[in-house]
Design a protein around this motif. Structure first.
Motif, PDB file in Angstrom:
ATOM      1  N   ALA A 144       0.457   4.445   9.557  1.00 40.91           N
ATOM      2  CA  ALA A 144       0.631   3.271  10.412  1.00 40.91           C
ATOM      3  C   ALA A 144       0.021   3.490  11.786  1.00 40.91           C
ATOM      4  N   PHE A 155       0.512  -5.409   9.379  1.00 36.22           N
ATOM      5  CA  PHE A 155       1.258  -4.749   8.317  1.00 36.22           C
ATOM      6  C   PHE A 155       2.684  -4.474   8.788  1.00 36.22           C
ATOM      7  N   GLU A 213       5.659  -1.419   8.090  1.00 36.39           N
ATOM      8  CA  GLU A 213       5.952  -0.123   7.486  1.00 36.39           C
ATOM      9  C   GLU A 213       7.400  -0.099   7.031  1.00 36.39           C
ATOM     10  N   LEU A 261       3.563  -1.121   3.948  1.00 35.18           N
ATOM     11  CA  LEU A 261       3.054   0.244   3.906  1.00 35.18           C
ATOM     12  C   LEU A 261       4.230   1.201   3.693  1.00 35.18           C
ATOM     13  N   HIS A 262       4.125   2.103   2.704  1.00 39.68           N
ATOM     14  CA  HIS A 262       5.207   3.058   2.495  1.00 39.68           C
ATOM     15  C   HIS A 262       4.689   4.355   1.900  1.00 39.68           C
ATOM     16  N   SER A 268       3.983   7.568   5.908  1.00 36.48           N
ATOM     17  CA  SER A 268       3.608   6.173   6.163  1.00 36.48           C
ATOM     18  C   SER A 268       3.508   5.881   7.653  1.00 36.48           C
ATOM     19  N   ILE A 315       0.857  -1.188   0.000  1.00 34.55           N
ATOM     20  CA  ILE A 315       0.000   0.000   0.000  1.00 34.55           C
ATOM     21  C   ILE A 315       0.891   1.235   0.000  1.00 34.55           C
ATOM     22  N   ASP A 316       0.678   2.073  -0.999  1.00 36.84           N
ATOM     23  CA  ASP A 316       1.452   3.294  -1.214  1.00 36.84           C
ATOM     24  C   ASP A 316       0.562   4.477  -0.819  1.00 36.84           C
ATOM     25  N   VAL A 317       0.981   5.239   0.215  1.00 37.02           N
ATOM     26  CA  VAL A 317       0.118   6.313   0.726  1.00 37.02           C
ATOM     27  C   VAL A 317       0.507   7.686   0.190  1.00 37.02           C
TER      28      VAL A 317
END
Length: 468
Positions: free
Chosen positions: A430, A441, A443, A418-419, A426, A379-381
């Motif tokens: 998180a 997940f 990070e 997650l990044h 991120s 998942i790219d935030v």
């Protein structure tokens, strides 16, 4: 005559201090006004006017406190209706500061009261404009924020902005200096240049909005690609227009050291959100359960506004020792005045008290590269434009500012990585996910920038974001 730009990088905001003779003016001051008072005393000048270019949405101005402390009147452009005493100027009205003059140019479009202030020096030469959110460097003010207040569509506001620029700004001399209210990084525009000062002549050449062939093309261009404004914007407008608690009261209330027991009790009794402002590198190793991490060393205030939204939300702070005052100050700049205390001794005191501690699993880019495979969920935030420019193959685009919408769709049974770009955003994500019970997940420290440097993870081809 002296003109000083006082630029605050974390807000991408420019205030202006003008001196002529023994008089001064300040344009769009920040919430904390003591630095301005210190300048006035040092220069031995009297503040004659406080000019506001419009009712700001992205920060709370210091106009009210500054006026109370100096007696200087607050000046707005035509049609403004503040809830406090102010001078509502007429179009083309001139105000004298020492031997210099400031002429009001009513430039509606971003908001209806938006005005540009034209500086005329002691020799009578037009030398600079303080353009507020009417004209930025590389862009113009977004015309979608004031629709409800103006009872107009964004297209109609964009048309008014075109007229303002065409009739009031473009006829001015090319050698005039442009001093905008915001620069790159502000959510008030979409295409701002990194510079904070320029000539009008150069903007006529390089600003896309000033180079549209007609009114219709301008409207289409400035409305194209606008992202939704941060949800706290409307609350900041209300504070700027209706008034607010004094900065001193906000600071005195917030500088309330609490022991771990009192901190825990306050959290339970008030429903306060625990905001941990330490760096992500420290936060992930241990934090107060349910705390949200938004690091002070970053775009702190805008992300607080975007993530927490409600400026009235009670807050309890966990900070690096000695940064409590800075955190409260920066929160107040975006209207978050309800800090009720901070954890005395920071997280170490909580840990030493034997209370429950939580952690976030964080790995290095190299570790991510070793663990990554075709079945990995990522998942790219980052912002959609960042994702579109280049991303990990098959990664999901889930922007941080929309986490309230997508967090509920996460399958807690399926592990994901997650990044963001570098690790700041991120860790915000998180901490929010963790506080909502989503914990399956990992990070990635260093974000996409670190992942790309490993050369081991497949990514899409890079596309320059300016072309998106």
């Amino acid at each position: 005559m002296k003109v000083e730009q006082i630029y605050t990088g974390c807000l991408a905001q420019g205030a202006y201090y003008i001196v002529s003779g023994n008089e001064a003016a300040i344009i769009d001051p920040l919430r904390e006004v003591q630095p301005y008072l210190d300048r006035l005393e040092k220069d031995n000048v009297t503040l004659k006017y406080i000019f506001e270019t419009h009712f700001h949405a992205d920060f709370v101005s210091g106009h009210i406190d500054l006026s109370k402390k100096t007696g200087a009147p607050i000046v707005y452009g035509p049609t403004a209706e503040p809830s406090f005493d102010a001078l509502v100027a007429e179009d083309n009205q001139i105000f004298e500061i020492g031997n210099a003059k400031i002429k009001v140019l009513h430039t509606p479009g971003h908001t209806m009261e938006s005005s540009t202030y034209l500086l005329i020096d002691e020799e009578g030469k037009e030398t600079a404009i303080f353009s507020g959110d009417t004209l930025f460097l590389g862009d113009v003010g977004r015309p979608d924020l004031a629709q409800k207040a103006a009872n107009l569509t964004q297209e109609e506001l964009a048309g008014l902005l075109y007229d303002s620029l065409t009739d009031k700004i473009l006829p001015l001399s090319d050698d005039i200096t442009v001093y905008p209210a915001h620069g790159a990084g502000s959510a008030c525009g979409k295409n701002m240049q990194k510079e904070t000062v320029d000539t009008l002549g150069n903007q006529k050449k390089t600003n896309y909005a000033l180079n549209q062939q007609n009114r219709e093309a301008f409207i289409e261009a400035v409305l194209d690609g606008l992202s939704a404004p941060p949800k706290y914007f409307g609350m900041n407008v209300a504070m700027n227009k209706g008034g607010y608690e004094s900065f001193e009261n906000v600071m005195n209330k917030g500088l309330n050291p609490l022991s771990p027991n009192d901190f825990e009790t306050a959290a339970e009794e008030t429903g306060a959100l625990i905001l941990d402002t330490r760096p992500a590198a420290d936060f992930h190793k241990g934090f107060v359960p349910n705390a949200v991490n938004i690091g002070l060393k970053g775009d702190f205030a805008p992300w607080v506004g975007a993530m927490i939204v409600d400026v009235k939300q009670p807050l309890l702070l966990v900070t690096e020792p000695g940064t409590e005052q800075e955190a409260i100050t920066r929160l107040s700049r975006v209207g978050f005045d309800n800090v009720i205390g901070y954890l005395d001794g920071s997280f170490e005191s909580w840990k030493m008290s034997g209370k429950e501690v939580d952690e976030i699993k964080r790995i290095s880019p190299e570790e991510f590269a070793d663990q990554f495979n075709t079945d990995s969920k990522v998942i790219d935030v980052r912002k959609p434009t960042e994702y579109a420019a280049e991303h990990v193959n098959d990664a999901y685009s889930k922007p941080l500012d929309a986490i309230s919408e997508w967090a509920g769709t996460v399958d807690e049974k399926e592990h994901f990585f997650l990044h963001c770009a570098g690790g700041y955003r991120s860790m915000i994500a998180a901490s929010i996910l963790n506080s909502r019970g989503i914990r399956n997940f990992t990070e990635v420290e260093g974000g996409f920038n670190g992942i790309k440097k490993t050369g081991k993870v497949p990514t899409t081809d890079f596309i320059c974001q300016s072309k998106l």
